[in-house]
Scaffold this motif. Structure first.
Motif, short mmCIF file in Angstrom:
data_model
loop_
_atom_site.label_atom_id
_atom_site.label_comp_id
_atom_site.label_asym_id
_atom_site.label_seq_id
_atom_site.Cartn_x
_atom_site.Cartn_y
_atom_site.Cartn_z
N SER A 106 0.84 -1.20 0.00
CA SER A 106 0.00 0.00 0.00
C SER A 106 0.87 1.25 0.00
O SER A 106 0.58 2.22 -0.70
N SER A 107 1.94 1.23 0.79
CA SER A 107 2.86 2.36 0.81
C SER A 107 3.60 2.49 -0.51
O SER A 107 3.83 3.59 -1.01
N ILE A 108 3.98 1.34 -1.08
CA ILE A 108 4.66 1.35 -2.38
C ILE A 108 3.75 1.96 -3.43
O ILE A 108 4.18 2.79 -4.25
N ALA A 109 2.46 1.56 -3.41
CA ALA A 109 1.51 2.08 -4.39
C ALA A 109 1.30 3.58 -4.22
O ALA A 109 1.21 4.32 -5.21
N ALA A 110 1.22 4.04 -2.97
CA ALA A 110 1.02 5.47 -2.72
C ALA A 110 2.18 6.29 -3.27
O ALA A 110 1.98 7.35 -3.90
#
Length: 209
Positions: free
Chosen positions: A146-150
């Protein structure tokens, strides 16, 4: 000639029957390591508490005192795996982040501990507790993506409509297939190709070489 009889030496305390065996935290570490080796060798169905105790060089009663059931023992052995993958890497690019996340998973999956984790997660006879713990450990990297996607969205690299969890499960699922079904090592070259395939599916722009 006078015979001199030396004074007798008082007997020391009796040697403990468990002398030389691991104690306390060392017992826990030794037993859980032995469990993971047993799981890798025999799977959940074939795991023997007696063999675990023998590998760890402890009494079987020491094992049951801490973990009253085989299920509790296996669940405890699974809990510590993949804890280090909760922190998402920031390499400055989507491809770099995906590779940095997948590489340690692939490395672990190629080792006995990783095989043990995967077999426990996929076992049809493991109890609910074991299955839940193993599945949570296997799915742990989903929290990082999720952090990578953000970050990728902020850079304009992540295509709209792509579910981050589906992306990481594609990576993890391919690694599981490689190790358990193909019985092949997830080498760096193989992982490069896998990351490129996933990247083409989620990237908002054409991936650069």
């Amino acid at each position: 000639m006078t015979l001199v009889i030396p004074a007798s030496t008082p007997p020391g305390p009796p040697r403990r029957r468990d002398a030389g065996r691991p104690r306390g935290a060392a017992v826990t570490a030794a037993v859980l390591a032995a469990v993971r080796v047993e799981l890798a060798d025999a799977g959940f169905e074939g795991l023997s508490v007696e063999r675990v105790a023998r590998r760890a060089e402890v009494n079987k009663t020491s094992v049951y005192r801490r973990w009253p059931t085989r299920e509790a023992l296996v669940a405890a052995a699974m809990e510590g795996l993949l804890d280090d993958f909760s922190v998402s890497p920031d390499t400055g690019s989507l491809r770099g982040d995906l590779y940095a996340l997948a590489a340690p998973i692939a490395e672990l999956a190629a080792q006995p501990d990783g095989v043990a984790l995967l077999r426990a997660a996929l076992s049809t006879t493991a109890s609910g507790d074991v299955g839940t713990v193993a599945s949570r450990r296997v799915g742990a990297p989903a929290e990082s993506v999720s952090s990578i996607a953000a970050r990728a969205r902020a850079r304009g690299e992540w295509r709209d409509g792509v579910d981050p969890q589906q992306a990481i499960f594609t990576l993890v699922g391919a690694i599981i297939h490689r190790v358990l079904l193909e019985r092949a090592a997830p080498t760096g070259e193989w992982l490069d190709g896998l990351v490129d395939i996933v990247l083409r599916g989620i990237s908002a722009t054409k991936p650069q070489p």
